[in-house]
Design a protein around this motif. Structure first.
Motif, PDB file in Angstrom:
ATOM      1  N   GLN A 147     -25.368 -38.076 104.765  1.00  0.00           N
ATOM      2  CA  GLN A 147     -24.785 -37.106 103.823  1.00  0.00           C
ATOM      3  C   GLN A 147     -23.444 -37.602 103.304  1.00  0.00           C
ATOM      4  OE1 GLN A 147     -27.604 -35.375 103.135  1.00  0.00           O
ATOM      5  NE2 GLN A 147     -26.221 -33.669 102.822  1.00  0.00           N
ATOM      6  N   TRP A 148     -22.647 -38.162 104.207  1.00  0.00           N
ATOM      7  CA  TRP A 148     -21.338 -38.679 103.840  1.00  0.00           C
ATOM      8  C   TRP A 148     -21.476 -39.831 102.847  1.00  0.00           C
ATOM      9  CZ3 TRP A 148     -19.063 -43.473 105.289  1.00  0.00           C
ATOM     10  CH2 TRP A 148     -17.712 -43.586 104.981  1.00  0.00           C
ATOM     11  N   LEU A 149     -22.370 -40.783 103.121  1.00  0.00           N
ATOM     12  CA  LEU A 149     -22.578 -41.901 102.201  1.00  0.00           C
ATOM     13  C   LEU A 149     -23.039 -41.415 100.830  1.00  0.00           C
ATOM     14  CD1 LEU A 149     -24.379 -44.628 104.357  1.00  0.00           C
ATOM     15  CD2 LEU A 149     -22.106 -44.782 103.328  1.00  0.00           C
ATOM     16  N   LEU A 150     -23.885 -40.401 100.806  1.00  0.00           N
ATOM     17  CA  LEU A 150     -24.405 -39.896  99.533  1.00  0.00           C
ATOM     18  C   LEU A 150     -23.315 -39.368  98.607  1.00  0.00           C
ATOM     19  CD1 LEU A 150     -27.702 -38.148 100.669  1.00  0.00           C
ATOM     20  CD2 LEU A 150     -27.471 -40.245  99.300  1.00  0.00           C
ATOM     21  N   ALA A 151     -22.164 -39.035  99.151  1.00  0.00           N
ATOM     22  CA  ALA A 151     -21.053 -38.600  98.300  1.00  0.00           C
ATOM     23  C   ALA A 151     -20.591 -39.721  97.371  1.00  0.00           C
ATOM     24  CB  ALA A 151     -19.887 -38.109  99.160  1.00  0.00           C
ATOM     25  N   ALA A 152     -20.956 -40.981  97.688  1.00  0.00           N
ATOM     26  CA  ALA A 152     -20.604 -42.125  96.842  1.00  0.00           C
ATOM     27  C   ALA A 152     -21.731 -42.500  95.880  1.00  0.00           C
ATOM     28  CB  ALA A 152     -20.253 -43.326  97.713  1.00  0.00           C
ATOM     29  N   ALA A 153     -22.747 -41.667  95.796  1.00  0.00           N
ATOM     30  CA  ALA A 153     -23.881 -41.943  94.899  1.00  0.00           C
ATOM     31  C   ALA A 153     -23.633 -41.341  93.524  1.00  0.00           C
ATOM     32  CB  ALA A 153     -25.166 -41.370  95.484  1.00  0.00           C
ATOM     33  N   PRO A 154     -23.959 -42.077  92.458  1.00  0.00           N
ATOM     34  CA  PRO A 154     -23.852 -41.506  91.118  1.00  0.00           C
ATOM     35  C   PRO A 154     -24.756 -40.283  90.961  1.00  0.00           C
ATOM     36  CG  PRO A 154     -24.178 -43.887  91.010  1.00  0.00           C
ATOM     37  CD  PRO A 154     -24.352 -43.480  92.441  1.00  0.00           C
ATOM     38  N   SER A 155     -25.915 -40.315  91.626  1.00  0.00           N
ATOM     39  CA  SER A 155     -26.840 -39.182  91.635  1.00  0.00           C
ATOM     40  C   SER A 155     -27.376 -39.032  93.052  1.00  0.00           C
ATOM     41  CB  SER A 155     -28.008 -39.416  90.672  1.00  0.00           C
ATOM     42  OG  SER A 155     -29.052 -38.495  90.938  1.00  0.00           O
ATOM     43  N   LEU A 170     -14.057 -42.986  99.486  1.00  0.00           N
ATOM     44  CA  LEU A 170     -14.584 -42.745 100.833  1.00  0.00           C
ATOM     45  C   LEU A 170     -14.604 -44.003 101.693  1.00  0.00           C
ATOM     46  CD1 LEU A 170     -17.633 -40.403 100.173  1.00  0.00           C
ATOM     47  CD2 LEU A 170     -15.379 -39.795 101.052  1.00  0.00           C
ATOM     48  N   PHE A 171     -14.997 -45.093 101.084  1.00  0.00           N
ATOM     49  CA  PHE A 171     -15.087 -46.350 101.808  1.00  0.00           C
ATOM     50  C   PHE A 171     -15.065 -47.502 100.820  1.00  0.00           C
ATOM     51  CE2 PHE A 171     -19.437 -45.158 100.828  1.00  0.00           C
ATOM     52  CZ  PHE A 171     -20.001 -46.346 100.372  1.00  0.00           C
ATOM     53  N   GLY A 172     -14.734 -48.657 101.336  1.00  0.00           N
ATOM     54  CA  GLY A 172     -14.826 -49.895 100.580  1.00  0.00           C
ATOM     55  C   GLY A 172     -15.842 -50.781 101.281  1.00  0.00           C
ATOM     56  N   ALA A 173     -16.092 -51.939 100.735  1.00  0.00           N
ATOM     57  CA  ALA A 173     -17.059 -52.848 101.346  1.00  0.00           C
ATOM     58  C   ALA A 173     -16.563 -54.280 101.221  1.00  0.00           C
ATOM     59  CB  ALA A 173     -18.413 -52.696 100.673  1.00  0.00           C
ATOM     60  N   VAL A 174     -16.745 -55.036 102.291  1.00  0.00           N
ATOM     61  CA  VAL A 174     -16.415 -56.453 102.299  1.00  0.00           C
ATOM     62  C   VAL A 174     -17.700 -57.206 102.634  1.00  0.00           C
ATOM     63  CG1 VAL A 174     -15.127 -58.279 103.456  1.00  0.00           C
ATOM     64  CG2 VAL A 174     -14.008 -56.107 102.934  1.00  0.00           C
ATOM     65  N   ALA A 175     -18.099 -58.109 101.741  1.00  0.00           N
ATOM     66  CA  ALA A 175     -19.292 -58.925 101.960  1.00  0.00           C
ATOM     67  C   ALA A 175     -18.875 -60.283 102.514  1.00  0.00           C
ATOM     68  CB  ALA A 175     -20.049 -59.101 100.648  1.00  0.00           C
ATOM     69  N   VAL A 176     -19.599 -60.727 103.525  1.00  0.00           N
ATOM     70  CA  VAL A 176     -19.311 -61.995 104.193  1.00  0.00           C
ATOM     71  C   VAL A 176     -20.595 -62.813 104.204  1.00  0.00           C
ATOM     72  CG1 VAL A 176     -18.425 -63.072 106.300  1.00  0.00           C
ATOM     73  CG2 VAL A 176     -17.713 -60.732 105.708  1.00  0.00           C
ATOM     74  N   ARG A 177     -20.501 -64.055 103.777  1.00  0.00           N
ATOM     75  CA  ARG A 177     -21.683 -64.923 103.810  1.00  0.00           C
ATOM     76  C   ARG A 177     -22.212 -64.995 105.238  1.00  0.00           C
ATOM     77  NH1 ARG A 177     -22.436 -67.388  99.085  1.00  0.00           N
ATOM     78  NH2 ARG A 177     -20.672 -67.545  97.673  1.00  0.00           N
ATOM     79  N   ALA A 178     -23.535 -64.974 105.374  1.00  0.00           N
ATOM     80  CA  ALA A 178     -24.155 -65.016 106.695  1.00  0.00           C
ATOM     81  C   ALA A 178     -23.708 -66.255 107.467  1.00  0.00           C
ATOM     82  CB  ALA A 178     -25.672 -64.977 106.565  1.00  0.00           C
ATOM     83  N   ALA A 179     -23.568 -67.373 106.779  1.00  0.00           N
ATOM     84  CA  ALA A 179     -23.159 -68.613 107.446  1.00  0.00           C
ATOM     85  C   ALA A 179     -21.791 -68.465 108.114  1.00  0.00           C
ATOM     86  CB  ALA A 179     -23.138 -69.769 106.455  1.00  0.00           C
TER      87      ALA A 179
END
Length: 184
Positions: free
Chosen positions: A28-36, A57-66
């Motif tokens: 439910q919390w994540l859905l608050a960041a949904a456009p719909s 609500l939150f940010g995201a940091v992507a890290v290469r799997a390697a």
């Protein structure tokens, strides 16, 4: 998870949230960041992922799997689950087979303010308001598709601490580039 206080700060005894309740609340919390919200729920049900727009609500940091694999000396997302949970103190992380084009990556959910100023080599912050494909909270194994939670959400607002994340990424990047322990 035990509730430690009511609105006045007094302890409430015997109140425990089950894993299912935390999972539902996290979704439910994540859905608050949904456009719909309606579309996002349908996407999660139909294909296991939906597009959210990180920001407040939150940010995201992507890290290469390697980079993650080099830091943990492991080469499989399932084997990385426990060490990631320990190193990132339970902060939520999902794995995506095609996070960087055709290259896999891990995505850590962090406070929005952290993502705005993140500059750790070997990783990239998701730009504020840029769409991010996020697996449904219940997708916790590769059986669910190409994107799943390696360290599942533990509750609404529970995010990765940026310091251990930066340490992990810096270590993995240093291993890969041969600069670990060298002074600039």
């Amino acid at each position: 998870m035990t509730n430690t206080g009511d609105t006045r700060g007094a302890p409430i005894s015997g109140v425990v949230a089950t894993g299912a309740e935390r999972l539902l609340a996290s979704g439910q919390w994540l859905l608050a960041a949904a456009p719909s919200v309606r579309r996002a729920r349908l996407d999660w049900a139909d294909c296991g992922t939906t597009w959210l727009t990180p920001g407040v609500l939150f940010g995201a940091v992507a890290v290469r799997a390697a980079v993650v694999h080099a830091a943990l000396l492991l080469d499989d997302p399932e084997k990385c689950a426990r060490p990631l949970r320990e190193r990132l103190r339970g902060g939520p992380v999902f794995y995506a087979e095609e996070q960087f084009g055709r290259e896999a990556g891990y995505v850590a959910l962090v406070p929005g303010s952290v993502a705005m100023s993140w500059s750790v080599p070997g990783s990239v912050a998701n730009h504020r308001r840029a769409a991010l494909e996020v697996p449904a909270p219940g997708c916790t194994s590769p059986d669910h598709g190409s994107s799943w939670w390696v360290v599942p959400l533990d509750g609404p607002g529970v995010l990765c601490d940026p310091d251990p994340l930066a340490t992990l990424v810096g270590h993995g990047h240093g291993v890969l580039t041969g600069t670990l322990g060298k002074q600039p």
